[in-house]
Write an enzyme that holds these catalytic residues in place. Structure first.
Site, PDB file in Angstrom:
ATOM      1  N   CYS A 129      25.616 -24.404  -8.011  1.00  0.00           N
ATOM      2  CA  CYS A 129      25.102 -25.518  -8.804  1.00  0.00           C
ATOM      3  C   CYS A 129      25.331 -26.845  -8.061  1.00  0.00           C
ATOM      4  O   CYS A 129      24.702 -27.097  -7.051  1.00  0.00           O
ATOM      5  CB  CYS A 129      25.713 -25.518 -10.197  1.00  0.00           C
ATOM      6  SG  CYS A 129      24.764 -26.520 -11.380  1.00  0.00           S
ATOM      7  N   HIS A 163      24.623 -20.596 -12.109  1.00  0.00           N
ATOM      8  CA  HIS A 163      26.056 -20.270 -12.150  1.00  0.00           C
ATOM      9  C   HIS A 163      26.242 -18.754 -12.185  1.00  0.00           C
ATOM     10  O   HIS A 163      26.415 -18.152 -13.263  1.00  0.00           O
ATOM     11  CB  HIS A 163      26.715 -20.912 -13.373  1.00  0.00           C
ATOM     12  CG  HIS A 163      27.026 -22.361 -13.199  1.00  0.00           C
ATOM     13  ND1 HIS A 163      28.197 -22.813 -12.630  1.00  0.00           N
ATOM     14  CD2 HIS A 163      26.287 -23.457 -13.492  1.00  0.00           C
ATOM     15  CE1 HIS A 163      28.192 -24.133 -12.600  1.00  0.00           C
ATOM     16  NE2 HIS A 163      27.044 -24.557 -13.114  1.00  0.00           N
ATOM     17  N   GLU A 182      28.714 -16.982 -11.599  1.00  0.00           N
ATOM     18  CA  GLU A 182      30.020 -16.515 -12.080  1.00  0.00           C
ATOM     19  C   GLU A 182      29.958 -16.055 -13.537  1.00  0.00           C
ATOM     20  O   GLU A 182      30.874 -15.378 -14.014  1.00  0.00           O
ATOM     21  CB  GLU A 182      31.092 -17.602 -11.898  1.00  0.00           C
ATOM     22  CG  GLU A 182      30.982 -18.815 -12.793  1.00  0.00           C
ATOM     23  CD  GLU A 182      30.023 -19.883 -12.279  1.00  0.00           C
ATOM     24  OE1 GLU A 182      30.050 -21.000 -12.823  1.00  0.00           O
ATOM     25  OE2 GLU A 182      29.247 -19.595 -11.350  1.00  0.00           O
TER      26      GLU A 182
END
Length: 237
Positions: free
Chosen positions: A113, A216, A218
């Site tokens: 990001c 993102h 994650e």
């Protein structure tokens, strides 16, 4: 895995208030979890700009995290600052220094990001300062639904590192940004685009592993997200 590579992760920062009555560092736990699950050992990096190269020498890879802030437009040659832009200059100085050192040393880098935006600037690119004011018929890149859900798809370009990693031409991704890469530096490859044309991924094929994604991963919205971390940690061995 006989060796577990040491992965440095950059931190966000906040002024005094809320968590502590002194300035404090911050990072969501899922950054560390996905690195550890992929076989790496996460190491959080405070802003020791003067020792960035020394710090990097002890790392096997660098993850530039996201955050609710922007790169100062003067760093990519823009004299005007959009009214929505807010900077964290100490963080950016450290991230710029350690990312530059990583590229010089061919240390694997993953930018997420805002980390992709920083990486793009380090590689000689520029940024869109505020997508709604620049992109016609722009998507809601600051999605209203939760971050663990998809915000929109991205098209993954053929013959790129990202495509080799995720093995598909389309990914569902989350979206939490108001800026994006505009121009990329010489030799840098755009590897993913949103339906409105916003750049969603970049890479530098001259490096051992240099990848930036605007979403993102994650949060593990898709299986491709986990593949990104697995490939990154593997490259750090």
């Amino acid at each position: 895995m006989s060796k577990r590579p040491l992965i440095g992760i950059t931190l966000d920062c906040e002024d005094a208030g809320g968590y502590a009555n002194l300035p404090w560092y911050a990072l969501r736990q899922n950054y560390c979890d996905v690195v550890a699950d992929a076989g790496g050992i996460p190491l959080l990096l405070p802003y020791t700009t003067e020792a960035a190269e020394t710090c990097l020498a002890r790392l096997d890879g660098l993850l530039i995290s996201g955050g609710d802030f922007d790169v100062d437009p003067s760093m990519f040659g823009d004299a005007q600052k959009h009214e929505t832009v807010k900077t964290k200059d100490r963080r950016t100085r450290f991230e710029f220094a350690i990312t530059t050192a990583s590229l010089t040393n061919d240390t694997p880098v993953l930018g997420i990001c805002g980390g992709q935006q920083l990486l793009n600037v380090v590689l000689g690119g520029t940024l869109i300062q505020h997508i709604p004011d620049t992109v016609v018929n722009a998507l809601a890149h600051e999605q209203p639904n939760p971050r663990h859900e998809s915000g929109h798809p991205v098209t993954v370009m053929a013959d790129t590192l990202l495509h080799r990693i995720v093995g598909t031409h389309e990914l569902e991704v989350n979206s939490a940004h108001h800026q994006a890469a505009q121009d990329v530096g010489k030799g840098v490859v755009i590897n993913a685009l949103a339906p409105d044309g916003v750049v969603e991924g970049i890479e530098d094929p001259r490096q051992r592993f240099c990848l930036g994604v605007q979403w993102h991963p994650e949060y593990l919205v898709s299986s491709g997200d986990r593949s990104i971390f697995n490939a990154f940690v593997d490259a750090c061995l």
